[in-house]
Design a protein around this motif. Sequence first.
Motif, PDB file in Angstrom:
ATOM      1  N   LEU A  54      33.027  36.307  40.952  1.00  0.00           N
ATOM      2  CA  LEU A  54      31.963  35.673  40.726  1.00  0.00           C
ATOM      3  C   LEU A  54      32.131  34.453  40.013  1.00  0.00           C
ATOM      4  O   LEU A  54      31.490  33.391  40.169  1.00  0.00           O
ATOM      5  CB  LEU A  54      30.675  36.194  40.470  1.00  0.00           C
ATOM      6  CG  LEU A  54      29.958  36.981  41.773  1.00  0.00           C
ATOM      7  CD1 LEU A  54      29.002  38.237  41.053  1.00  0.00           C
ATOM      8  CD2 LEU A  54      29.470  36.424  42.794  1.00  0.00           C
ATOM      9  N   ALA A  55      32.611  34.909  38.569  1.00  0.00           N
ATOM     10  CA  ALA A  55      33.023  33.555  37.797  1.00  0.00           C
ATOM     11  C   ALA A  55      34.032  32.565  38.353  1.00  0.00           C
ATOM     12  O   ALA A  55      33.620  31.295  38.159  1.00  0.00           O
ATOM     13  CB  ALA A  55      33.704  34.233  36.507  1.00  0.00           C
ATOM     14  N   LEU A  56      34.978  33.106  38.892  1.00  0.00           N
ATOM     15  CA  LEU A  56      35.762  32.160  39.760  1.00  0.00           C
ATOM     16  C   LEU A  56      35.184  31.289  41.035  1.00  0.00           C
ATOM     17  O   LEU A  56      35.223  30.100  40.755  1.00  0.00           O
ATOM     18  CB  LEU A  56      36.961  32.804  40.304  1.00  0.00           C
ATOM     19  CG  LEU A  56      37.989  33.431  39.413  1.00  0.00           C
ATOM     20  CD1 LEU A  56      39.174  34.280  40.243  1.00  0.00           C
ATOM     21  CD2 LEU A  56      38.705  32.395  38.553  1.00  0.00           C
TER      22      LEU A  56
ATOM     23  N   LEU B 180      28.503  34.603  37.895  1.00  0.00           N
ATOM     24  CA  LEU B 180      28.188  33.461  38.755  1.00  0.00           C
ATOM     25  C   LEU B 180      27.610  32.395  37.954  1.00  0.00           C
ATOM     26  O   LEU B 180      28.146  31.409  37.914  1.00  0.00           O
ATOM     27  CB  LEU B 180      27.365  33.852  39.694  1.00  0.00           C
ATOM     28  CG  LEU B 180      26.936  32.743  40.778  1.00  0.00           C
ATOM     29  CD1 LEU B 180      28.255  32.175  41.446  1.00  0.00           C
ATOM     30  CD2 LEU B 180      25.740  33.125  41.805  1.00  0.00           C
ATOM     31  N   SER B 181      26.571  32.591  37.131  1.00  0.00           N
ATOM     32  CA  SER B 181      26.047  31.664  36.179  1.00  0.00           C
ATOM     33  C   SER B 181      27.077  31.020  35.061  1.00  0.00           C
ATOM     34  O   SER B 181      27.122  30.023  34.926  1.00  0.00           O
ATOM     35  CB  SER B 181      24.856  32.316  35.228  1.00  0.00           C
ATOM     36  OG  SER B 181      23.895  32.708  36.226  1.00  0.00           O
ATOM     37  N   VAL B 182      27.953  32.270  34.523  1.00  0.00           N
ATOM     38  CA  VAL B 182      28.906  31.751  33.628  1.00  0.00           C
ATOM     39  C   VAL B 182      29.823  30.761  34.147  1.00  0.00           C
ATOM     40  O   VAL B 182      30.177  29.607  33.682  1.00  0.00           O
ATOM     41  CB  VAL B 182      29.699  32.822  32.873  1.00  0.00           C
ATOM     42  CG1 VAL B 182      30.714  32.348  32.020  1.00  0.00           C
ATOM     43  CG2 VAL B 182      28.707  33.741  32.198  1.00  0.00           C
TER      44      VAL B 182
ATOM     45  N   GLY C   2      31.828  25.070  35.317  1.00  0.00           N
ATOM     46  CA  GLY C   2      32.311  24.451  36.207  1.00  0.00           C
ATOM     47  C   GLY C   2      31.554  22.968  36.193  1.00  0.00           C
ATOM     48  O   GLY C   2      32.370  21.858  36.321  1.00  0.00           O
ATOM     49  N   VAL C   3      30.308  23.080  36.294  1.00  0.00           N
ATOM     50  CA  VAL C   3      29.534  21.841  36.230  1.00  0.00           C
ATOM     51  C   VAL C   3      29.749  21.214  34.774  1.00  0.00           C
ATOM     52  O   VAL C   3      29.852  19.813  34.652  1.00  0.00           O
ATOM     53  CB  VAL C   3      27.950  22.228  36.104  1.00  0.00           C
ATOM     54  CG1 VAL C   3      26.973  21.107  35.895  1.00  0.00           C
ATOM     55  CG2 VAL C   3      27.630  22.766  37.609  1.00  0.00           C
TER      56      VAL C   3
ATOM     57  N   GLY D 278      37.814  33.067  44.256  1.00  0.00           N
ATOM     58  CA  GLY D 278      36.770  33.904  43.848  1.00  0.00           C
ATOM     59  C   GLY D 278      36.122  34.853  45.076  1.00  0.00           C
ATOM     60  O   GLY D 278      35.888  35.998  44.967  1.00  0.00           O
ATOM     61  N   LEU D 279      36.030  34.080  46.329  1.00  0.00           N
ATOM     62  CA  LEU D 279      35.714  35.061  47.444  1.00  0.00           C
ATOM     63  C   LEU D 279      36.648  36.203  47.802  1.00  0.00           C
ATOM     64  O   LEU D 279      36.184  37.377  48.120  1.00  0.00           O
ATOM     65  CB  LEU D 279      35.668  34.265  48.734  1.00  0.00           C
ATOM     66  CG  LEU D 279      34.613  33.312  48.849  1.00  0.00           C
ATOM     67  CD1 LEU D 279      34.685  32.324  49.914  1.00  0.00           C
ATOM     68  CD2 LEU D 279      33.221  33.986  48.980  1.00  0.00           C
ATOM     69  N   LEU D 280      38.040  35.818  47.555  1.00  0.00           N
ATOM     70  CA  LEU D 280      38.984  37.051  47.629  1.00  0.00           C
ATOM     71  C   LEU D 280      39.023  38.148  46.551  1.00  0.00           C
ATOM     72  O   LEU D 280      38.947  39.322  47.025  1.00  0.00           O
ATOM     73  CB  LEU D 280      40.483  36.407  47.754  1.00  0.00           C
ATOM     74  CG  LEU D 280      40.688  35.463  48.917  1.00  0.00           C
ATOM     75  CD1 LEU D 280      42.008  34.848  48.647  1.00  0.00           C
ATOM     76  CD2 LEU D 280      40.710  36.441  50.281  1.00  0.00           C
TER      77      LEU D 280
END
Length: 434
Positions: A111-113, A57-59, A64-65, A91-93
């Motif tokens: 989580l990365a997506l 998630l952090s990566v 993205g930011v 990502g959720l899927l």
Amino acid sequence: MKNPPVMDATTRRWRAALFLFMLATGVSMASWVARTPAVRDALDVTTGSMGLVLFGLSVGSMAGVLASGGLVRRRGGRRVIAAGAGLLVAGLLVIAGGAALEVSAGVFCGLALFGAGMGLAEVAFNIEGAAVERTLGRPVLPVLHGCFSLGTVVGALLGMGLTAVRFPVGWHLAAVAVAVAAAGVWTVRAVPAGTGQEEADPEDPADSDAASAAGSEGGGRHPDGIRGQLAVWRDRRLVLIGLIVLAMAFAEGSANDWLPLLMVDGHGTSATAGSLTFMLFAVAMTTGRFTGGPLLVRYGPAAVVRASALVAAAGVALVVFSDDALLAGAAVVLWGLGASLGFPVTISAAGEGVRNASARVAAVSTAGYAAFLVGPPSLGFLADHVGLRNAMVVVLVLLGGAALITRALRTPPSGEGEELPGTPAPGARQSDLV
């Protein structure tokens, strides 16, 4: 006295679409957070291994930011929001599938997506929200971020309810993905094309530097190179605004990441009480963002953010230094109310009354999200040495420092930036609209 511009149907739909999708992203984030224990159990991994999974998630978020500002300037906010929405849904899927199939690598990739989509969309949304503010001449970003906060409350309640009835986590996240997809389609259709899209101005130093850096590759059309993105920080006022947003985002992110554990380990409460304390913080954040608009109109952003920082500091101080768990739990209301307006109002100020507004909003947004992602984990390392309550003194110091430099949030005079004719500053007093 002139009244603020009347909102036409197109602008109303534009604003409503931004509100809806921010609500959806809040629901999706809180839905994931609420089901994290269930995902860990499904994967049958240790807490340490789950930490590696969460690193995805952090990566994704940082990627993205960092990419969002340049993409908005090249392609416009609508395209970036569309890409972010697509990544969020994907990502959720993927997370849902990874949890159902008990594949840790699948959850990491999901989580990365998800993080990449969140990072892309949120910076683009700040740019869109600032553009709506300039169109209407009144605050929009606080309510926009309030919709996200409201979404986290809704998502947390939904997650707790579905956890209680042992609803499968995969189906839960898949259903949220469908809802986010629907909100994303409507939002993309309602947002006008080209918001934030800019061409380089040869008279602007940041654009000139970017054009030189781009060379033959970009012909200097878009100031999106590293040098161009850094050049906006030559403005002393923007640097001060960036420091304020770092402090306010750090205060908000620290509560999001550590508040339940702070109450459990630092004040000896039960895990349930710790979760309820966080819910209290989230409700205070939501309330502050939905009710802060009139304060901004009456007193202006500098005074409101100064007061917000001091109120948040008072809440943090009571949580850190009080030995009464009940008082510390009640103090998170001050923490939440104080932290609620700092981030959105500071983002608004970055784009007020100056040329190259989208680049400045993107730069300050990136600084804020970096504080969200990097700041709170750093408190964990410090807490290993001094304890979590003592580590929170860092938040207190940052809030105090932010309160001292809020003069930077005042609309710059014409000598410090090129005013946008006929565009009142977001959060300006009614008398300033004459």
